[in-house]
Design a protein around this motif. Structure first.
Motif, PDB file in Angstrom:
ATOM      1  N   ASP A 269       0.975  -1.195   0.009  1.00 24.16           N
ATOM      2  CA  ASP A 269      -0.160  -0.065  -0.104  1.00 24.16           C
ATOM      3  C   ASP A 269       0.910   1.186   0.031  1.00 24.16           C
ATOM      4  O   ASP A 269       1.991   1.310   0.425  1.00 24.16           O
ATOM      5  N   ILE A 270       0.268   2.419  -0.477  1.00 25.26           N
ATOM      6  CA  ILE A 270       1.033   3.708  -0.405  1.00 25.26           C
ATOM      7  C   ILE A 270       0.474   4.529   0.811  1.00 25.26           C
ATOM      8  O   ILE A 270      -0.676   4.068   1.306  1.00 25.26           O
ATOM      9  N   PRO A 271       1.294   5.603   1.063  1.00 30.27           N
ATOM     10  CA  PRO A 271       0.640   6.206   2.221  1.00 30.27           C
ATOM     11  C   PRO A 271      -0.112   7.393   1.995  1.00 30.27           C
ATOM     12  O   PRO A 271       0.154   8.661   2.099  1.00 30.27           O
TER      13      PRO A 271
ATOM     14  N   THR B 166      -3.894  16.317   6.401  1.00 32.17           N
ATOM     15  CA  THR B 166      -3.857  16.372   5.123  1.00 32.17           C
ATOM     16  C   THR B 166      -2.441  16.711   4.341  1.00 32.17           C
ATOM     17  O   THR B 166      -2.095  16.309   3.446  1.00 32.17           O
ATOM     18  N   LEU B 167      -1.635  17.579   5.238  1.00 32.66           N
ATOM     19  CA  LEU B 167      -0.416  18.060   4.751  1.00 32.66           C
ATOM     20  C   LEU B 167       0.752  17.077   4.944  1.00 32.66           C
ATOM     21  O   LEU B 167       1.638  16.939   4.050  1.00 32.66           O
ATOM     22  N   LYS B 168       0.255  16.170   5.990  1.00 35.29           N
ATOM     23  CA  LYS B 168       1.482  15.127   6.358  1.00 35.29           C
ATOM     24  C   LYS B 168       1.241  14.059   5.097  1.00 35.29           C
ATOM     25  O   LYS B 168       2.174  13.480   4.746  1.00 35.29           O
ATOM     26  N   THR B 169       0.059  13.901   4.671  1.00 37.09           N
ATOM     27  CA  THR B 169      -0.399  12.882   3.833  1.00 37.09           C
ATOM     28  C   THR B 169       0.283  13.242   2.268  1.00 37.09           C
ATOM     29  O   THR B 169       0.890  12.637   1.717  1.00 37.09           O
ATOM     30  N   THR B 170       0.186  14.747   2.123  1.00 41.58           N
ATOM     31  CA  THR B 170       0.825  15.170   0.840  1.00 41.58           C
ATOM     32  C   THR B 170       2.324  15.066   1.062  1.00 41.58           C
ATOM     33  O   THR B 170       3.124  14.817  -0.053  1.00 41.58           O
ATOM     34  N   HIS B 171       3.047  15.236   2.248  1.00 46.27           N
ATOM     35  CA  HIS B 171       4.525  15.185   2.303  1.00 46.27           C
ATOM     36  C   HIS B 171       4.888  13.758   1.935  1.00 46.27           C
ATOM     37  O   HIS B 171       5.788  13.290   1.465  1.00 46.27           O
ATOM     38  N   GLN B 172       4.076  12.870   2.624  1.00 44.97           N
ATOM     39  CA  GLN B 172       4.483  11.510   2.645  1.00 44.97           C
ATOM     40  C   GLN B 172       4.376  10.905   1.088  1.00 44.97           C
ATOM     41  O   GLN B 172       5.087  10.130   0.663  1.00 44.97           O
ATOM     42  N   LEU B 173       3.364  11.197   0.509  1.00 47.72           N
ATOM     43  CA  LEU B 173       3.176  10.866  -1.044  1.00 47.72           C
ATOM     44  C   LEU B 173       4.075  11.341  -1.790  1.00 47.72           C
ATOM     45  O   LEU B 173       4.700  10.758  -2.848  1.00 47.72           O
TER      46      LEU B 173
ATOM     47  N   THR C 118      -7.188   7.759  -8.466  1.00 50.14           N
ATOM     48  CA  THR C 118      -6.382   6.779  -9.202  1.00 50.14           C
ATOM     49  C   THR C 118      -6.174   5.485  -8.445  1.00 50.14           C
ATOM     50  O   THR C 118      -6.070   4.379  -8.885  1.00 50.14           O
ATOM     51  N   TYR C 119      -5.889   5.806  -7.230  1.00 51.66           N
ATOM     52  CA  TYR C 119      -5.755   4.655  -5.934  1.00 51.66           C
ATOM     53  C   TYR C 119      -6.998   3.697  -6.207  1.00 51.66           C
ATOM     54  O   TYR C 119      -6.869   2.707  -6.147  1.00 51.66           O
ATOM     55  N   ALA C 120      -8.200   4.400  -6.075  1.00 51.85           N
ATOM     56  CA  ALA C 120      -9.440   3.550  -6.248  1.00 51.85           C
ATOM     57  C   ALA C 120      -9.506   2.768  -7.555  1.00 51.85           C
ATOM     58  O   ALA C 120      -9.898   1.681  -7.510  1.00 51.85           O
ATOM     59  N   LYS C 121      -9.223   3.439  -8.890  1.00 54.32           N
ATOM     60  CA  LYS C 121      -9.017   2.611  -9.970  1.00 54.32           C
ATOM     61  C   LYS C 121      -8.032   1.358  -9.928  1.00 54.32           C
ATOM     62  O   LYS C 121      -8.464   0.497 -10.458  1.00 54.32           O
ATOM     63  N   ALA C 122      -6.851   1.735  -9.353  1.00 59.22           N
ATOM     64  CA  ALA C 122      -5.900   0.842  -9.158  1.00 59.22           C
ATOM     65  C   ALA C 122      -6.471  -0.298  -8.490  1.00 59.22           C
ATOM     66  O   ALA C 122      -6.270  -1.721  -8.721  1.00 59.22           O
ATOM     67  N   ARG C 123      -7.132  -0.147  -7.204  1.00 62.16           N
ATOM     68  CA  ARG C 123      -7.610  -1.130  -6.393  1.00 62.16           C
ATOM     69  C   ARG C 123      -8.659  -1.997  -7.265  1.00 62.16           C
ATOM     70  O   ARG C 123      -8.812  -3.249  -6.864  1.00 62.16           O
ATOM     71  N   TYR C 124      -9.656  -1.241  -7.579  1.00 64.94           N
ATOM     72  CA  TYR C 124     -10.485  -1.917  -8.598  1.00 64.94           C
ATOM     73  C   TYR C 124     -10.113  -2.693  -9.514  1.00 64.94           C
ATOM     74  O   TYR C 124     -10.592  -3.994  -9.805  1.00 64.94           O
ATOM     75  N   SER C 125      -8.991  -2.228 -10.198  1.00 64.80           N
ATOM     76  CA  SER C 125      -8.360  -2.905 -11.236  1.00 64.80           C
ATOM     77  C   SER C 125      -7.898  -4.231 -10.606  1.00 64.80           C
ATOM     78  O   SER C 125      -7.894  -5.620 -11.218  1.00 64.80           O
ATOM     79  N   ILE C 126      -7.258  -4.261  -9.512  1.00 58.56           N
ATOM     80  CA  ILE C 126      -6.686  -5.319  -8.796  1.00 58.56           C
ATOM     81  C   ILE C 126      -7.792  -6.657  -8.354  1.00 58.56           C
ATOM     82  O   ILE C 126      -7.714  -7.577  -8.465  1.00 58.56           O
ATOM     83  N   GLU C 127      -8.799  -5.794  -7.790  1.00 60.08           N
ATOM     84  CA  GLU C 127     -10.058  -6.755  -7.073  1.00 60.08           C
ATOM     85  C   GLU C 127     -10.712  -7.432  -8.276  1.00 60.08           C
ATOM     86  O   GLU C 127     -11.011  -8.583  -8.259  1.00 60.08           O
ATOM     87  N   PHE C 128     -10.798  -6.946  -9.488  1.00 59.81           N
ATOM     88  CA  PHE C 128     -11.645  -7.552 -10.644  1.00 59.81           C
ATOM     89  C   PHE C 128     -10.513  -7.967 -11.625  1.00 59.81           C
ATOM     90  O   PHE C 128     -11.171  -8.381 -12.661  1.00 59.81           O
ATOM     91  N   ASN C 129      -9.651  -8.138 -11.327  1.00 61.89           N
ATOM     92  CA  ASN C 129      -8.590  -8.696 -12.638  1.00 61.89           C
ATOM     93  C   ASN C 129      -8.647  -8.026 -13.683  1.00 61.89           C
ATOM     94  O   ASN C 129      -8.723  -8.614 -14.940  1.00 61.89           O
ATOM     95  N   ALA C 130      -8.926  -6.800 -13.723  1.00 61.46           N
ATOM     96  CA  ALA C 130      -9.012  -5.876 -14.801  1.00 61.46           C
ATOM     97  C   ALA C 130      -7.701  -5.462 -15.411  1.00 61.46           C
ATOM     98  O   ALA C 130      -6.565  -5.660 -14.998  1.00 61.46           O
ATOM     99  N   ASN C 131      -7.778  -5.091 -16.960  1.00 64.89           N
ATOM    100  CA  ASN C 131      -6.583  -4.700 -17.700  1.00 64.89           C
ATOM    101  C   ASN C 131      -6.643  -3.510 -18.236  1.00 64.89           C
ATOM    102  O   ASN C 131      -7.917  -2.997 -18.839  1.00 64.89           O
ATOM    103  N   LYS C 132      -5.741  -2.801 -18.776  1.00 65.70           N
ATOM    104  CA  LYS C 132      -5.697  -1.688 -19.781  1.00 65.70           C
ATOM    105  C   LYS C 132      -5.933  -1.851 -21.156  1.00 65.70           C
ATOM    106  O   LYS C 132      -5.399  -2.928 -21.348  1.00 65.70           O
TER     107      LYS C 132
END
Length: 788
Positions: free
Chosen positions: A62-64, A96-103, A278-292
């Motif tokens: 996972d990403i921060p 929110t600022l800390k999350t920005t910094h970590q990302l 974008t994170y939600a899209k990536a998790r969706y792709s992983i969950e349902f074995n989707a592809n570009k």
């Protein structure tokens, strides 16, 4: 994109599923606002962002990103002059600022060449460490203002603490007095109206002078502030007021800090929302074995192993989704899907539409790798309003006003989805209208997918090359579609089979069959004949494809065998050449020694060395390895103007000045002499620094400076050997009154040329230097202008 289409294809239901993968309310709101777009480059960027993030999550975990708070409202309040934010607001901003910094830190550590888009997102985040630090030292995790928020606050709180201790000590001294032991209801110190008091029994309330602030409900206890602590409580009140004022000042200053940095915070917030999406899209792709999917703008669709996304997200053990293959392009831009009344056709229709919408919204789609879809400017859908993707059986209706809307707006970059085209009226009129509509849409160049039960529409596909019949397999035992699509054939409605399985009496069914056979016997026979003919063609095509595949396998095996033979031949020639080179080295070494002995003795007329020298020259020429066919091809393809070469038959070195396509000959300049030579009579001259440099092509070992001409040939020499000779050539040219000198160094790797030119640029007698004309060697020759 057409709003009606988004509704009937249930695009918003897909977004509801997508929202479940977002980490914040901000990300969820971004998911809700997703819309398909028509810019292919923009879509590709969105899809690639998802691909990169999906890979990062898969490889690195996972990403921060967990810590984003929707702070747009409190930032907007902070921008109002004179406003003051609550401590909880600052905690949300800090998170929110800390999350920005970590990302930003996380994305910056990813490989640039592997994750360029994530790196770009990370670089756009604006970190505000000073703001973070100020909030951290001012507001505690529970929302309290910390002592270190300001020196004044710290000092005030220390004084409050001391004063409270003094008041408590004063009151506790009353408890310890022997004469007052019976006065107190309880020996505790409490607070009423912000002042420290003690509880007295009602009978003794007048025995201690002070102020009564409160009493119990039964009036058995009175809370009294003794005279001895009144002044202390007054002082405490002043300090508490000062504390509140200082806390308010701190909050005001923090609010001003947020106001000053509001643009940066809001820019970060927008980028955080996009990242969470974008994170939600990536998790969706992983969950349902989707592809570009691959994208094009030519109307080509080739969805392999495609699933309807809502069937995937709602499937259970009793009902698993079945993948289908859907393909069409501009050469065959119309699919007519037929089959039983059990939902399979409409599911296929909706699958095309929803997957296209998802792809154009930047989502991976549940298909196999290398699936392809087109980017359409508009997608139109006319689907029965009672159709529900979650039902096994479906009902159908036609909405002609919706078709009118489609006809008014459709063009060549549109996708049109028509469910049960032509139903709801007289079958013959409905079929005629349906075919006319299809004619109009095809003339406009639109891509079309339609479902139908009408026999005339099935025949329509056989009459037009750009229209394809597609049938949905149906299991008459279970009354369920198998969902697999069969291209090139039409499907039966199976209405009588379904009616029989559901219990319609045989008398009614037999009568219905007679009606059907009498009315449609000729058409049915024709349709069956056409389908049999097409089925035979498809089988023949499949057989031809198998033969072609086998032929390709045999062809690859033959090519592999030929390559092995060539490699073995070249290896033998290389081994022979290596042995010949070894003899050549020894022979050239002996030749050098002979010349050295001749010079030393001055016996140029000595017969024996002279004869031995001639013999060695012949032996050298004979022993030179013959280039293999592969080496000749390689030499021919790599030769360029200015390359230094040796003509083996003449044993002379020169520079290539001209090459000819589709010819095995080149022009070589030897001194001022232009010679045509065949490729198989050439070899590359030794490059500067090569370990193979043992012989420069001439039996004369004097410095290679022409006595009569203003030129010097240093091809094949090392830099350290060539520069002294160039220096001597310049000196000789100056002594002979020459104003130009040609230095022939060849092209090679360019190291020798660059070294010579660097030397010339620092020479006091060199006025200028430049490459010769192509007819005189080009970049393989440097012309030096000498100061007079």
């Amino acid at each position: 994109m057409n709003e009606h289409t988004l509704q009937v294809l249930e695009f918003y239901n897909v977004l509801d599923v997508l929202k479940g993968f977002a980490t914040s309310s901000l990300g969820k709101s971004f998911c809700e606002s997703v819309k398909p777009q028509g810019n292919m480059q923009g879509i590709m960027t969105l899809l690639d962002e998802v691909t990169e993030l999906k890979e990062v999550i898969t490889l690195h975990g996972d990403i921060p990103i967990h810590g984003i708070v929707e702070i747009e409202g409190c930032v907007a309040r902070a921008k109002v002059e004179g406003s003051v934010l609550y401590p909880s607001d600052f905690l949300d901003i800090l998170s929110t600022l800390k999350t920005t910094h970590q990302l930003k830190r996380f994305f910056s550590k990813l490989e640039d060449n592997r994750y360029p888009l994530l790196n770009k997102i990370g670089s756009r985040f604006i970190t505000l460490p000073d703001v973070e630090s100020r909030i951290e030292q001012s507001v505690g995790a529970g929302g309290n203002i910390l002592d270190n928020a300001s020196p004044e606050l710290k000092k005030t709180r220390e004084n409050i603490k001391k004063l409270r201790m003094k008041i408590q000590n004063s009151l506790e001294s009353l408890f310890s007095s022997d004469s007052m032991q019976s006065f107190f209801q309880e020996r505790i110190i409490t607070i009423r109206n912000g002042r420290y008091v003690i509880p007295l029994k009602s009978d003794y309330k007048g025995h201690i002078q002070g102020i009564i602030h409160d009493h119990s409900h039964s009036r058995a206890t009175y809370f009294v502030e003794p005279l001895s602590t009144i002044e202390l409580n007054n002082e405490l009140g002043v300090l508490l007021k000062r504390e509140k004022d200082e806390e308010l000042l701190i909050l005001k200053n923090l609010t001003q800090l947020i106001r000053n940095n509001s643009e940066e915070i809001l820019a970060n917030l927008k980028l955080l929302g996009h990242t969470d999406l974008t994170y939600a899209k990536a998790r969706y792709s992983i969950e349902f074995n989707a592809n570009k999917p691959l994208l094009n703008n030519r109307g080509r669709v080739n969805l392999i192993g495609a699933y309807h996304p809502l069937l995937l997200s709602s499937q259970d053990e009793e009902k698993d989704a079945v993948p289908i293959d859907i393909h069409f392009d501009k050469r065959c831009n119309t699919l007519i899907i037929t089959g039983a009344n059990t939902g399979g056709k409409t599911v296929a229709l909706k699958t095309v539409g929803i997957l296209t919408l998802m792809a154009q919204a930047g989502l991976h789609i549940p298909v196999s790798n290398y699936s392809e879809t087109s980017v359409f400017d508009a997608i139109f859908a006319d689907i029965g309003d009672e159709q529900d993707i979650g039902q096994s059986l479906s009902t159908f209706s036609s909405r002609m006003y919706q078709i009118v809307e489609i006809l008014n707006r459709v063009d060549g970059s549109s996708l049109v989805l028509l469910d049960e085209l032509g139903v709801g009226t007289n079958p013959h009129e409905g079929a005629g209208l349906a075919m006319a509509i299809l004619d109009y849409l095809r003339k406009k160049g639109a891509s079309i997918v339609a479902t139908t039960h009408l026999e005339l529409l099935k025949a329509y596909a056989y009459l037009n090359k750009d229209v394809m019949n597609v049938s949905v397999l149906f299991d008459s035992e279970t009354l369920q579609p198998r969902y697999s699509l069969i291209y090139g054939t039409s499907g039966e409605s199976n209405a009588l089979v379904i009616a029989e399985r559901l219990g319609i009496p045989h008398e009614i069914l037999n009568n219905a069959k007679n009606y059907v056979e009498d009315r449609n016997s000729n058409a049915s026979k024709l349709m069956r004949a056409l389908e049999e003919y097409q089925r035979a063609i498809i089988e023949e095509k499949n057989e031809i494809a198998k033969i072609r595949e086998q032929t390709l396998v045999y062809q690859k095996q033959v090519e592999s065998l030929m390559n092995k033979i060539r490699e073995k031949k070249d290896r033998i020639l290389l081994e022979t050449g290596a042995k010949a080179k070894e003899v050549l080295r020894k022979t050239e070494k002996e030749a050098k020694q002979i010349v050295k002995d001749l010079k030393k003795r001055g016996e140029y007329r000595s017969f024996e060395p002279s004869q031995r020298l001639k013999s060695l020259r012949k032996e050298i020429h004979f022993l030179r390895p013959v280039p293999t066919e592969r080496e000749e091809r390689k030499l021919l393809s790599s030769l360029r103007k200015g390359d230094a070469v040796k003509i083996t038959s003449l044993n002379k070195e020169g520079v290539v000045i001209n090459t000819q396509k589709e010819s095995d000959q080149v022009d070589v300049l030897i001194g001022n002499l232009r010679v045509k030579a065949r490729i198989n009579n050439l070899e590359k001259a030794y490059e500067s620094g090569s370990d193979d440099h043992v012989f420069n092509g001439e039996i004369s070992f004097d410095q290679p400076v022409s006595e009569k001409k203003s030129e010097i040939n240093v091809i094949g020499l090392r830099v350290d050997d060539a520069l002294p000779l160039v220096d001597k050539a310049i000196d000789r040219a100056i002594l002979n009154g020459m104003t130009e000198l040609d230095i022939i160094h060849g092209r090679g790797t360019g190291r020798l040329r660059e070294a010579i030119r660097e030397y010339l640029s620092n020479h006091s007698f060199v006025e200028k230097f430049f490459s010769a004309d192509l007819s005189h060697g080009g970049a393989g020759v440097t012309v030096v202008g000498i100061r007079a």
